[in-house]
Design an enzyme around this catalytic site. Structure first.
Site, PDB file in Angstrom:
ATOM      1  N   TRP A   1      -7.258   3.337 -10.819  1.00  0.00           N
ATOM      2  CA  TRP A   1      -6.544   3.270  -9.536  1.00  0.00           C
ATOM      3  C   TRP A   1      -7.259   2.316  -8.587  1.00  0.00           C
ATOM      4  O   TRP A   1      -6.632   1.486  -7.946  1.00  0.00           O
ATOM      5  CB  TRP A   1      -6.429   4.673  -8.925  1.00  0.00           C
ATOM      6  CG  TRP A   1      -5.726   4.689  -7.604  1.00  0.00           C
ATOM      7  CD1 TRP A   1      -6.310   4.688  -6.366  1.00  0.00           C
ATOM      8  CD2 TRP A   1      -4.311   4.689  -7.368  1.00  0.00           C
ATOM      9  NE1 TRP A   1      -5.351   4.702  -5.381  1.00  0.00           N
ATOM     10  CE2 TRP A   1      -4.110   4.704  -5.973  1.00  0.00           C
ATOM     11  CE3 TRP A   1      -3.203   4.698  -8.205  1.00  0.00           C
ATOM     12  CZ2 TRP A   1      -2.854   4.722  -5.394  1.00  0.00           C
ATOM     13  CZ3 TRP A   1      -1.944   4.715  -7.631  1.00  0.00           C
ATOM     14  CH2 TRP A   1      -1.777   4.722  -6.242  1.00  0.00           C
ATOM     15  N   TRP A   2      -8.581   2.457  -8.491  1.00  0.00           N
ATOM     16  CA  TRP A   2      -9.354   1.560  -7.627  1.00  0.00           C
ATOM     17  C   TRP A   2      -9.155   0.105  -8.043  1.00  0.00           C
ATOM     18  O   TRP A   2      -8.987  -0.764  -7.191  1.00  0.00           O
ATOM     19  CB  TRP A   2     -10.827   1.906  -7.672  1.00  0.00           C
ATOM     20  CG  TRP A   2     -11.207   3.165  -6.958  1.00  0.00           C
ATOM     21  CD1 TRP A   2     -10.430   3.923  -6.111  1.00  0.00           C
ATOM     22  CD2 TRP A   2     -12.460   3.826  -7.038  1.00  0.00           C
ATOM     23  NE1 TRP A   2     -11.130   5.009  -5.663  1.00  0.00           N
ATOM     24  CE2 TRP A   2     -12.385   4.981  -6.216  1.00  0.00           C
ATOM     25  CE3 TRP A   2     -13.633   3.573  -7.733  1.00  0.00           C
ATOM     26  CZ2 TRP A   2     -13.448   5.855  -6.063  1.00  0.00           C
ATOM     27  CZ3 TRP A   2     -14.700   4.446  -7.577  1.00  0.00           C
ATOM     28  CH2 TRP A   2     -14.604   5.573  -6.747  1.00  0.00           C
TER      29      TRP A   2
ATOM     30  N   TYR B   1      -4.549  16.311   1.781  1.00  0.00           N
ATOM     31  CA  TYR B   1      -5.082  14.949   1.889  1.00  0.00           C
ATOM     32  C   TYR B   1      -4.021  14.061   2.528  1.00  0.00           C
ATOM     33  O   TYR B   1      -2.920  13.942   2.018  1.00  0.00           O
ATOM     34  CB  TYR B   1      -5.432  14.480   0.476  1.00  0.00           C
ATOM     35  CG  TYR B   1      -6.096  13.133   0.327  1.00  0.00           C
ATOM     36  CD1 TYR B   1      -6.441  12.326   1.393  1.00  0.00           C
ATOM     37  CD2 TYR B   1      -6.384  12.674  -0.949  1.00  0.00           C
ATOM     38  CE1 TYR B   1      -7.059  11.105   1.207  1.00  0.00           C
ATOM     39  CE2 TYR B   1      -7.003  11.453  -1.148  1.00  0.00           C
ATOM     40  CZ  TYR B   1      -7.343  10.672  -0.078  1.00  0.00           C
ATOM     41  OH  TYR B   1      -7.940   9.461  -0.270  1.00  0.00           O
TER      42      TYR B   1
ATOM     43  N   TYR C   1       0.834  -1.199   0.000  1.00  0.00           N
ATOM     44  CA  TYR C   1       0.000   0.000   0.000  1.00  0.00           C
ATOM     45  C   TYR C   1       0.875   1.256   0.000  1.00  0.00           C
ATOM     46  O   TYR C   1       0.667   2.173  -0.791  1.00  0.00           O
ATOM     47  CB  TYR C   1      -0.937  -0.007   1.207  1.00  0.00           C
ATOM     48  CG  TYR C   1      -1.920   1.133   1.226  1.00  0.00           C
ATOM     49  CD1 TYR C   1      -3.146   1.019   0.606  1.00  0.00           C
ATOM     50  CD2 TYR C   1      -1.611   2.341   1.868  1.00  0.00           C
ATOM     51  CE1 TYR C   1      -4.060   2.071   0.616  1.00  0.00           C
ATOM     52  CE2 TYR C   1      -2.510   3.388   1.884  1.00  0.00           C
ATOM     53  CZ  TYR C   1      -3.731   3.253   1.265  1.00  0.00           C
ATOM     54  OH  TYR C   1      -4.614   4.313   1.276  1.00  0.00           O
TER      55      TYR C   1
ATOM     56  N   HIS D   1       1.340   4.089  -3.094  1.00  0.00           N
ATOM     57  CA  HIS D   1       1.060   5.507  -2.883  1.00  0.00           C
ATOM     58  C   HIS D   1       2.316   6.372  -3.041  1.00  0.00           C
ATOM     59  O   HIS D   1       2.212   7.535  -3.408  1.00  0.00           O
ATOM     60  CB  HIS D   1       0.397   5.726  -1.525  1.00  0.00           C
ATOM     61  CG  HIS D   1      -1.079   5.475  -1.583  1.00  0.00           C
ATOM     62  ND1 HIS D   1      -1.614   4.205  -1.580  1.00  0.00           N
ATOM     63  CD2 HIS D   1      -2.129   6.329  -1.677  1.00  0.00           C
ATOM     64  CE1 HIS D   1      -2.923   4.287  -1.669  1.00  0.00           C
ATOM     65  NE2 HIS D   1      -3.269   5.570  -1.730  1.00  0.00           N
TER      66      HIS D   1
END
Length: 105
Positions: A77-78, A41, A18, A22
């Site tokens: 991306w999802w 964010y 993860y 990112h």
């Protein structure tokens, strides 16, 4: 500017992947998120529960988790992240909005 906080669920053993994904976030995805009015964010990881906690500022009524009008970049991306997160049938991350009880500027 409105703040939006939510939680998501990371699959066990996927923490490094993860973070790696990112760290190499696509520039076109960053641009799309900013165009949607999202800024400042951050995503935090609770290693004891594998819970991801995110907070962002939004200058529009939408946020990065809005699934009503998904652009192809976000959908891609999802789809790429679906193997390491708990997701909905459309591969959007299971996101649960959180209620703000306190804020200090």
């Amino acid at each position: 500017m409105k703040r939006f906080a939510f939680k998501m669920y990371l699959k066990k053993g996927c923490e490094e992947e993860y973070a790696k994904r990112h760290a190499a976030i696509w520039p076109e995805l960053v641009e799309m998120i900013k165009e949607q009015g999202v800024s400042d964010y951050s995503i935090f990881w609770d290693k004891d529960t594998n819970l991801l906690f995110a907070v962002q500022k939004c200058d529009k009524e939408t946020n990065s988790q809005d699934t009503t009008n998904v652009d192809p970049i976000t959908q891609k991306w999802w789809d790429m992240m679906a193997d390491i997160m708990e997701v909905n049938p459309d591969n959007s991350p299971v996101s649960i909005p959180l209620v703000e009880l306190f804020h200090l500027d």
